[in-house]
Design an enzyme around this catalytic site. Sequence first.
Site, mmCIF file in Angstrom:
data_model
loop_
_atom_site.group_PDB
_atom_site.id
_atom_site.type_symbol
_atom_site.label_atom_id
_atom_site.label_comp_id
_atom_site.label_asym_id
_atom_site.label_seq_id
_atom_site.Cartn_x
_atom_site.Cartn_y
_atom_site.Cartn_z
ATOM 1 N N ASP D 15 -19.099 25.714 -48.148
ATOM 2 C CA ASP D 15 -18.240 24.402 -47.676
ATOM 3 C C ASP D 15 -17.028 24.608 -47.402
ATOM 4 O OD1 ASP D 15 -20.030 23.333 -49.732
ATOM 5 O OD2 ASP D 15 -19.473 21.578 -48.659
ATOM 6 N N ARG D 94 -4.637 18.175 -58.128
ATOM 7 C CA ARG D 94 -4.363 17.952 -56.797
ATOM 8 C C ARG D 94 -2.758 17.215 -55.976
ATOM 9 N NH1 ARG D 94 -8.870 20.421 -56.405
ATOM 10 N NH2 ARG D 94 -10.619 19.333 -56.931
ATOM 11 N N ASP D 123 -11.083 13.191 -55.491
ATOM 12 C CA ASP D 123 -10.119 14.400 -54.905
ATOM 13 C C ASP D 123 -9.800 13.927 -53.087
ATOM 14 O OD1 ASP D 123 -10.471 15.390 -57.099
ATOM 15 O OD2 ASP D 123 -12.035 16.234 -56.897
ATOM 16 N N SER D 179 -22.206 21.144 -59.161
ATOM 17 C CA SER D 179 -21.344 21.591 -59.236
ATOM 18 C C SER D 179 -19.880 21.675 -60.540
ATOM 19 C CB SER D 179 -20.392 20.751 -57.890
ATOM 20 O OG SER D 179 -20.083 19.644 -58.973
#
Lengths: 406, 406, 406, 406
Positions: D15, D94, D123, D179
């Site tokens: 990605d 994060r 996220d 994922s």
Amino acid sequence: MTTDKVILAYSGGLDTSCILKWFLEKKFEVICYMANIGQDEDFEQARQKALKIGASKVVIEDVREEFVTKYVWTAIQAGLIYESRYLLGTSLARPCISVGLIKCAKENQARYISHGATGKGNDQVRFELSCYSLDPDVKIIAPWRLEEFTARFQGRQDLLKYASDNGIPVSVTPKAPWSMDANLMHISYESGILEDPSNEAPSDLFLMTKDPKLAPDNSVRIEVEFQHGLPVSVTVGDEIHRNPLDMFILLNKIGGQHGVGRIDITENRFIGLKSRGVYETPAGYILHIAHTDLEVFSLDKEVYRVKQSLQNRLSDYVYNGFWFSPEGQYVRKCIVLAEEQVTGVVKLEIYKGNVFVLGRSSPVSLYNADLVSMDKHADFSPSDATGFINIHAIRLKEYNHYQNKI
Amino acid sequence: MTTDKVILAYSGGLDTSCILKWFLEKKFEVICYMANIGQDEDFEQARQKALKIGASKVVIEDVREEFVTKYVWTAIQAGLIYESRYLLGTSLARPCISVGLIKCAKENQARYISHGATGKGNDQVRFELSCYSLDPDVKIIAPWRLEEFTARFQGRQDLLKYASDNGIPVSVTPKAPWSMDANLMHISYESGILEDPSNEAPSDLFLMTKDPKLAPDNSVRIEVEFQHGLPVSVTVGDEIHRNPLDMFILLNKIGGQHGVGRIDITENRFIGLKSRGVYETPAGYILHIAHTDLEVFSLDKEVYRVKQSLQNRLSDYVYNGFWFSPEGQYVRKCIVLAEEQVTGVVKLEIYKGNVFVLGRSSPVSLYNADLVSMDKHADFSPSDATGFINIHAIRLKEYNHYQNKI
Amino acid sequence: MTTDKVILAYSGGLDTSCILKWFLEKKFEVICYMANIGQDEDFEQARQKALKIGASKVVIEDVREEFVTKYVWTAIQAGLIYESRYLLGTSLARPCISVGLIKCAKENQARYISHGATGKGNDQVRFELSCYSLDPDVKIIAPWRLEEFTARFQGRQDLLKYASDNGIPVSVTPKAPWSMDANLMHISYESGILEDPSNEAPSDLFLMTKDPKLAPDNSVRIEVEFQHGLPVSVTVGDEIHRNPLDMFILLNKIGGQHGVGRIDITENRFIGLKSRGVYETPAGYILHIAHTDLEVFSLDKEVYRVKQSLQNRLSDYVYNGFWFSPEGQYVRKCIVLAEEQVTGVVKLEIYKGNVFVLGRSSPVSLYNADLVSMDKHADFSPSDATGFINIHAIRLKEYNHYQNKI
Amino acid sequence: MTTDKVILAYSGGLDTSCILKWFLEKKFEVICYMANIGQDEDFEQARQKALKIGASKVVIEDVREEFVTKYVWTAIQAGLIYESRYLLGTSLARPCISVGLIKCAKENQARYISHGATGKGNDQVRFELSCYSLDPDVKIIAPWRLEEFTARFQGRQDLLKYASDNGIPVSVTPKAPWSMDANLMHISYESGILEDPSNEAPSDLFLMTKDPKLAPDNSVRIEVEFQHGLPVSVTVGDEIHRNPLDMFILLNKIGGQHGVGRIDITENRFIGLKSRGVYETPAGYILHIAHTDLEVFSLDKEVYRVKQSLQNRLSDYVYNGFWFSPEGQYVRKCIVLAEEQVTGVVKLEIYKGNVFVLGRSSPVSLYNADLVSMDKHADFSPSDATGFINIHAIRLKEYNHYQNKI
């Protein structure tokens, strides 16, 4: 024979005078402690009375400044309010007086402390929990909870008779058909004819505030300035006042003249009884209104919500007598952190019982006039609101689907 | 070619009239929906205006009774108050109007709903979340958030020009330098000169309440009766009123005459902006005061605390537009359960901006005058309080020991 | 001469046998009440012992089903957990036994109830508050809090001597160096060698669960089905169990074999002491894990948060003995409303102390696999998230600006 | 022509490699930023890949120590846990990465930041709210929310084709049907076959922890020491570890070997979706268990309750991305104040998925073995409990009377 020494929280009134005598009968040495916490009292006369009855010493301490700066100011900063309405005037005085009692006990090597609070009330709890927090080894004697004492003094008549038999002077003023408790912050009234919660409080009950209907036709405008949530100045016309005690006395005077800060409520006592109380808290009410206004203006929205939940907890702690408890100390520290940002000025108009907020300003508020303006985009993109709403709607739409399933 | 149909929440004013025209330009069929929610409006004139501009239909619905019984009554019962002061007048109206919009859309097979609320405000969120909750498939068009619309109409001048170009009649009364929103419960004022939070609201702003200084010198006494937390009667002198809408209108009239229910605040909008608002809510304020009094009087102490935490949550939900959300519905049900016991009468005196509580009574209150009386022991043993205090002191004494350790 | 009648919560052990004898000495008529609440006890032997000592009657009541369906099920449904870890096994038993005591007192016209709980513990509070809630006129005698009793019986030796002097049979099994309390839901261990919180609980202490290290090497898989938050079936292999008591006993057996549900904690007692407890709660733990999983899966996000706050409150109420209090009743009703939607099945694997959740399903969950899928847009427009984030960022950006100001 | 510069949070995967290329196509200069936050990654290989695609620079920063000491430690100290079960491993990473992104943007004078997070997830919110908090002027580009990007890349196949067309190397390992996201604290798994919440997670999914059934038969014992709520040492056998990063890696190793810290849950995302996640958090789980134990042991009962309510709020803030928000900063400060007293050692045994607490000790705990002992009176008078109970019963008795009235 050694004599036990007791520090008696003395008021000069009938109850504590009889308790003083009763302790002497039981061979205690009695030191009377009186805190000047702003009540209207002839302290010198009370001293003479106590000494005449037989107190070995009378300690009179002016704690007004400490009361204002350490207790009242903290309550204003924290926004304390009990059960949506009561500003906690009596609750705040008790820990302040307890500090004086414990100090007096230490200085005089006394192991005992005593007070005249009754067994159904909150004040016994507040005094005793405060004292035990400050000195776990002190012993407290609460005559109104002792079988021996209550059996002997079953009512006011027994006290009057005892006073008369023992040469204790009694006030000639007939007792009002209610009881009251006064300090710099407020006067509370309860009991007697007030015990029926549907009875109106008589108009001659109030001592601190004028009947709003008899208050001046002209309003007064003031400005109150706060730093970190604490009042730092009061401005009336050209005059600016900065001394905490002076400021508070001034606001009591203004509020009193304009009939501000009366409430008539029922409340839940810590011990589980409901009681009816009438309160007048002029300066406290004015400051509470001003502080609330500045706080919402200054604080971040979510910080305000956390702070509100802490304020509700602290209000209960203080009402219940847990001022010096771990949770009381902890939550006060948290609130001080939140209030760092509450700095600015609130303009008020005071008129016949009302405290109107006219405007407010702050050098550090999160208020952003450009951002909210209808006439400016500032850093705001209206289309963002569409996404904001749509995302919030996801959950609501799902719930609608669910409701159609069941 | 099929034409898309849109239900437009129409106010009769400049903005929604231009939006109506703009939709027509874009080949929509427009049905104007007007809820009579108690605002002061010439509905017939507005209808003619909309039809003249080109609306295919104008639906005018009197929702006043529904507004009072389903929204205002619920707010009073729940004790809703936002950020300590705001009684949520506008927030309550939005879900009520949304019900009308969705009903109108269904009856007219329209897929679209539109409104004139701006992109920075709360009302867009309230309208849209309410509509999506009621019908997840509806599509909402908010012109004030569309690039295409806002680029074309950058300010009031552009709207006036467009109106003039398109034969849309414009009020000759000059626009006040603030915006307002009115319904049966309140009028809110914001924007314009109010955007500076230190500016005083001008005295001619208020439409629902008299200036307290100009209010009658004679107070009025009323009694408000509640059952299960809901108002069921208002007594003034010999007259007793029982119809909800009549009661509310009467209290608005009394409160308005006596200058009751004005506030000037800053508040935190849902979208994170701080804004300044001035509100007048006469009947709502009177009922809120009365209900709070009866509630603390009636409810168990701990149930009251749970209910308060729910009320704080619900106040935020309602302000933010989540009336029909799962959490809104759920918390309302919980509050109804708590209020079962809130039944009784509150005596009030209303005077120049003040609502004084004079007394209260209830056939089912937990208040027990015998138990609390200073003159009776009832089922109460004073010595129990000693144990109660000593046990509570254990934890505090331990903490004192800990503090000496560190 | 009339004899006072007392209902004694009798365990068959040394303490309550001596208390029984002591009451007889004081000329009470004593009716012993034993609730079979799932503890491992020879009830018939206990009956004979009590009658031999002099009880006028022994009432033995099997309350296991009532305990499971009215108390344990409610706790599972509410998700009750005290101070993050304790599943409240003892706390739930006390109100259930109290119902039996009060019923027994009414049926036998006894004014007094007595128990052998000590003065430092929680159980005295739970028994007495439950009894007073159910019958405010009952009188409770707690010998371990009476000066007269504690002066006479200062330790276990005094009790053994008194038993021996009065022909009370004493178990020949040596007493374990800790105390325990057992019911269908759990066994709790405390006191003795456990009083030092750093001492490890000995491995031979546990009676309900196998040491996880000695548990089978093969795990077991089960499915638990809930309706409205209440367990309605347990499936193991091909067998499905639907009777509440059977289900609970089965889960205790499975959990016990696999060493599930042991905890070693310190906790805060209601009276303010910290104590150390070791607990084993096999079935309760399995159901708690399963219910929590299904609840988050089923409930709306915000409803879950309200429910969680109510669950925390109720956990404290129950621990402290306020099961029948107004707040206890009220909050339980609110929680039932929330749980309406908690219906579905949870798959579990149980292995050497672990309860693993493997999956869950529900006919009514708000979970929407299409909506959350990475591979489908469903009714979701990714660009909406931009607006959502940007609007949330407004407040944060403002705060950054503020921080640069100070 | 000036080129806009963007800092891309680069992972080395498909990605972000395509996003990198896409930015280059759009004439951006792209600086790739990679934080080594403990994930298993060949950073040098990723650097070469990014440079080969066309990044002007690749910044690789080892933030592991910062992550542990500023984020993970804070979460352990605060006891953070989302919706009763999730230890917030991703949520904590994060804001830590965002600090690096902002620093990188400042050092390179870049106005833009970009990331590969999707539009349905948490996220994106966490990255962007963190970045906007740290620098309100930064611009964030989230390709997965841009119409232009999502229209072009509708699925994995489009990305693979684009990679192949543009010479972007693609991993030959077939993609797992779910994922994952990894850092030092945990690995999270979601999507794909996990989207059906009733599907079991396959046994080969877990990378950080051994299947408890395959874990060693011998348990391991460790001691964790805390000061002010923060881990300061871990002792295994004779070895004592004091470096935060080493301690955490060691606990991950031990926990991983013994199969500790796996959960399978559904959770409520900030944007209102329910999603299913599987997590493994070995060290975090061990520390959470130990900290909770010491905290209840050390803190005053009521302080613990306040702290719990703050912890619940902070858990939501952190999950939702509000680490750097005013409320996040404020509540963290309050929690640090509470934790001052949380100092001591917890003994643990780790065995096949279980973390058993064996005992705990503290030089400053409020635990008082003498006070709680069944064998000592200490400063405790059992008769006080009678008063304590009787006073608490007042309210309950009154409620019983009320219930008989209705």
